[in-house]
Structures are given as C-alpha cells and as structure tokens.
Enzyme design. Structure first.
Site, mmCIF file in Angstrom:
data_model
loop_
_atom_site.group_PDB
_atom_site.id
_atom_site.type_symbol
_atom_site.label_atom_id
_atom_site.label_comp_id
_atom_site.label_asym_id
_atom_site.label_seq_id
_atom_site.Cartn_x
_atom_site.Cartn_y
_atom_site.Cartn_z
ATOM 1 N N ARG A 165 17.459 51.719 14.233
ATOM 2 C CA ARG A 165 17.923 50.377 14.456
ATOM 3 C C ARG A 165 18.959 50.298 15.129
ATOM 4 O O ARG A 165 19.675 51.215 15.772
ATOM 5 C CB ARG A 165 18.488 49.964 12.810
ATOM 6 C CG ARG A 165 17.454 49.810 11.581
ATOM 7 C CD ARG A 165 18.211 49.450 10.607
ATOM 8 N NE ARG A 165 17.316 49.615 9.435
ATOM 9 C CZ ARG A 165 17.291 50.465 8.524
ATOM 10 N NH1 ARG A 165 18.122 51.632 8.763
ATOM 11 N NH2 ARG A 165 16.485 50.536 7.406
ATOM 12 N N LYS A 187 21.497 52.229 6.515
ATOM 13 C CA LYS A 187 22.092 51.322 5.462
ATOM 14 C C LYS A 187 22.660 51.810 4.066
ATOM 15 O O LYS A 187 22.184 53.037 3.647
ATOM 16 C CB LYS A 187 20.814 50.074 5.022
ATOM 17 C CG LYS A 187 20.505 49.306 6.053
ATOM 18 C CD LYS A 187 19.218 48.274 5.793
ATOM 19 C CE LYS A 187 18.870 47.343 6.735
ATOM 20 N NZ LYS A 187 17.865 46.411 6.193
ATOM 21 N N HIS A 255 14.351 45.629 17.739
ATOM 22 C CA HIS A 255 13.913 46.162 16.700
ATOM 23 C C HIS A 255 12.366 46.376 16.699
ATOM 24 O O HIS A 255 11.798 47.098 15.710
ATOM 25 C CB HIS A 255 14.157 45.146 15.341
ATOM 26 C CG HIS A 255 14.220 45.447 14.289
ATOM 27 N ND1 HIS A 255 15.137 46.544 13.575
ATOM 28 C CD2 HIS A 255 13.266 45.192 12.857
ATOM 29 C CE1 HIS A 255 14.856 46.651 12.332
ATOM 30 N NE2 HIS A 255 13.952 45.864 12.060
ATOM 31 N N ARG A 258 11.430 49.881 17.324
ATOM 32 C CA ARG A 258 11.523 50.436 15.981
ATOM 33 C C ARG A 258 9.918 50.169 15.141
ATOM 34 O O ARG A 258 9.546 51.209 14.766
ATOM 35 C CB ARG A 258 12.448 50.361 15.242
ATOM 36 C CG ARG A 258 12.757 50.819 13.838
ATOM 37 C CD ARG A 258 13.911 50.369 13.232
ATOM 38 N NE ARG A 258 13.950 50.314 11.582
ATOM 39 C CZ ARG A 258 14.137 51.391 10.957
ATOM 40 N NH1 ARG A 258 14.536 52.488 11.556
ATOM 41 N NH2 ARG A 258 14.251 51.211 9.481
ATOM 42 N N HIS A 281 13.756 54.334 5.012
ATOM 43 C CA HIS A 281 13.653 53.517 4.061
ATOM 44 C C HIS A 281 13.643 54.012 2.612
ATOM 45 O O HIS A 281 13.288 54.944 2.410
ATOM 46 C CB HIS A 281 12.168 53.093 4.180
ATOM 47 C CG HIS A 281 11.766 52.120 5.564
ATOM 48 N ND1 HIS A 281 10.449 51.816 5.706
ATOM 49 C CD2 HIS A 281 12.497 51.300 6.192
ATOM 50 C CE1 HIS A 281 10.480 51.089 6.848
ATOM 51 N NE2 HIS A 281 11.673 50.525 6.891
ATOM 52 N N TYR A 290 3.230 49.278 7.517
ATOM 53 C CA TYR A 290 2.808 49.665 8.831
ATOM 54 C C TYR A 290 1.310 50.343 8.746
ATOM 55 O O TYR A 290 0.578 50.070 9.868
ATOM 56 C CB TYR A 290 3.732 50.850 9.381
ATOM 57 C CG TYR A 290 4.943 50.248 9.588
ATOM 58 C CD1 TYR A 290 5.406 49.645 10.909
ATOM 59 C CD2 TYR A 290 6.011 50.836 8.836
ATOM 60 C CE1 TYR A 290 6.404 49.372 11.172
ATOM 61 C CE2 TYR A 290 7.526 50.342 9.307
ATOM 62 C CZ TYR A 290 7.638 49.372 10.322
ATOM 63 O OH TYR A 290 8.720 49.128 10.589
#
Length: 309
Positions: A165, A187, A255, A258, A281, A290
């Site tokens: 990111r 995150k 983004h 990514r 993730h 994806y």
C-alpha cells in the site's frame, strides 16, 4: 468531547471510553477505522437520545429493540450512506454491545435481528503487465531532479513489485531493509516480511545513492525535498502525470499497482495463500477477489483474440 457525551449518561459514556481504548490498544484497529467506529456509535447514541426523548442510560440500552436499530439504519440510509458504510456502522454497534456483554453490564438480542446490508462486489482495476512496466519506466521522464525521479520510481516500484500500500511504502524506515527482504508494517500494526525482487531492490538502491539526505536505520526511507516525510499526495500527483503521459485510465492509481501485483502473480500460477501473506490480508476471502479479476482478464483476452469473439 464527542456528541455521545451529551446524548448519554456518565456511566454509558465511561463504557464508551473504555471500549474505544480497547479497540485501539488491544484490538489494534487502524486509526481511521477507530475514528469511524467512534463516530458511528456517537451518531447512534445521539439518534437514540432523540428517539427516546432523553440521555441514553443503561436502562435505555436494556430496553433496546430491533425496531430502534432499524430506525437508526433507515435514517442513515436516508442521509445517503452507502451499503459499505452501513455495514461498518452495524459492525461498530455489535462491537460495542459485545464489549458491554464481556464487561457483564448487559446482554441484548436486539442486534441479532438486524441483517448486514448487502455490499456490491467491486473488482479491482488492474493494469496490464505492459502498462505497469511503462508506468515505472516513464517516471524519470517527468522529473528533472534525478534523486526525486529515483525516489518516485522506488515508491511506485514497491507498489507494483512488492504489493505495498502507498501508506506502507512511505512508512518504511531504512532499517526495514534487510538484504533482499523488506519488513513491512501494515494495518493494525501487523508486521510481515516481503521479498524484494532485483528490479525493486535496484530502484531503492539507486534512490539511496542519489538522495541528498543521510539516513540512519530509524529514519523514514522516503523524504520530501525539504527533508520531511514524503507525502502520499506527491506520489498520487506523480501517478496523475503518468496517466496523462501514457494515456492510462483514471483507475491507474498507486493502489491499482498493488492490485496489479496480486492479479499478475495469480495469473502466473501464484499460490493464493502466499499472495495473502504478501499483501498482508487478514482473511483469505479478501484475497480471493483476485481470482475473479484474473478470470475477468482471461475472458476479455479470449473475446479480443478469438475469431468469433
């Protein structure tokens, strides 16, 4: 002081404060998510105070009905709040009431009758391999200062070549570089190790060799022209210039690079679990989107290439 402080009595407000503290220090929610949860609960308490005709108390929450929550959700929908945001609102309310239950304060069934709003599935817009490569290679053609061009190329290379990111790339310190492995803080403060392929490592090394700033291990890796931490807005503006120069669609953002990283890896037979780890993730279901992206690209290619397409 938040709106909920005026809409609740002192006891409930103290529990909101403890809940927020738990979300930040124990659950380690991202700052923006934490802010959104606090705002959502504050708006609910303000609505409930008006709905009930007085400050929200423990007794008010014990008597809470599913109809009260539906009325609040309907009000937020009328204010043009989308399904994704409504789902977050419901998640915030469930989190708070689960906290109250763990604290032994109260138990309520009111939320169990509320369905999570259906969120429309949106597919990431990935660039083609050629477009991604052109985006990186054209970076130095838009900047006269060699070190700035090398810096922007390194950041963009990290988005596509390592799946970072933009916030993760700009949060890197020099000490996060360990040979051909990069330590990335994602995150919620979760740390993952990401391998650096040779072109990405070379882009970073070129930037470091040209940078006018001496960097220590704990220093931010990417600097602005005045030496401060590089703003993501500058990289977004650089991508805007690249879109214009290369004729790329508006969806070509940092983004999107990514997304392209994940899509192209999957297209080459990459393992979904490995891609999940590389992207940071928490859930495999987030990464599974994806598979749909790759199928979509496959069908588009088939339609373009097949004689009867």
């Amino acid at each position: 002081m938040t709106d909920s402080a005026f809409a609740t009595d002192a006891f409930i407000q103290s529990k909101i404060t403890l809940w927020m503290r738990e979300l930040g220090s124990v659950k380690r929610l991202a700052p923006k998510t934490l802010e959104a949860y606090g705002r959502d609960l504050s708006q609910f308490m303000s609505f409930l105070a008006g709905h009930l005709g007085g400050p929200v108390s423990l007794e008010s929450l014990r008597d809470l009905r599913g109809a009260d929550i539906r009325a609040f959700m309907a009000r937020r929908r009328e204010e043009s709040l989308g399904s994704r945001s409504l789902a977050r609102v419901l998640s915030a309310l469930k989190s708070f009431f689960a906290f109250l239950e763990r604290e032994g304060v109260l138990t309520t069934e009111a939320l169990n009758a509320i369905r999570t709003p259906k969120i429309p599935r949106s597919l990431p817009k990935a660039l083609t391999v050629i477009e991604a490569r052109q985006t990186i290679e054209a970076t130095d053609e838009l900047e006269d200062r060699p070190w700035v061009a090398a810096r922007d190329m390194a950041v963009i290379s990290l988005c596509y070549g390592a799946g970072l990111r933009i916030s993760e790339a700009l949060a890197l310190t020099k000490g996060d570089l360990e040979s051909d492995v990069l330590r990335v803080t994602g995150k919620g403060g979760k740390v993952r190790m990401v391998p650096l392929i040779a072109p990405v490592r070379q882009a970073i090394d070129t930037y470091l060799s040209l940078s006018p700033f001496k960097l220590w291990a704990e220093d931010p890796l990417f600097r602005g022209v005045r030496g401060g931490v590089l703003s993501p807005r500058l990289i977004q503006l650089r991508m805007q210039q690249l879109r214009s120069a290369l004729g790329l669609p508006p969806s070509a953002t940092p983004h999107a690079l990514r997304h392209s990283f994940a899509t192209h890896l999957l297209g080459k037979g990459g393992d979904l679990r490995a891609i999940q780890e590389l992207l940071g993730h928490a859930s495999l279901s987030t990464t599974q989107i994806y598979t749909a992206v790759d199928t979509e690209h496959l069908l588009e290619s088939y339609a373009r290439a097949h004689p009867r397409g």
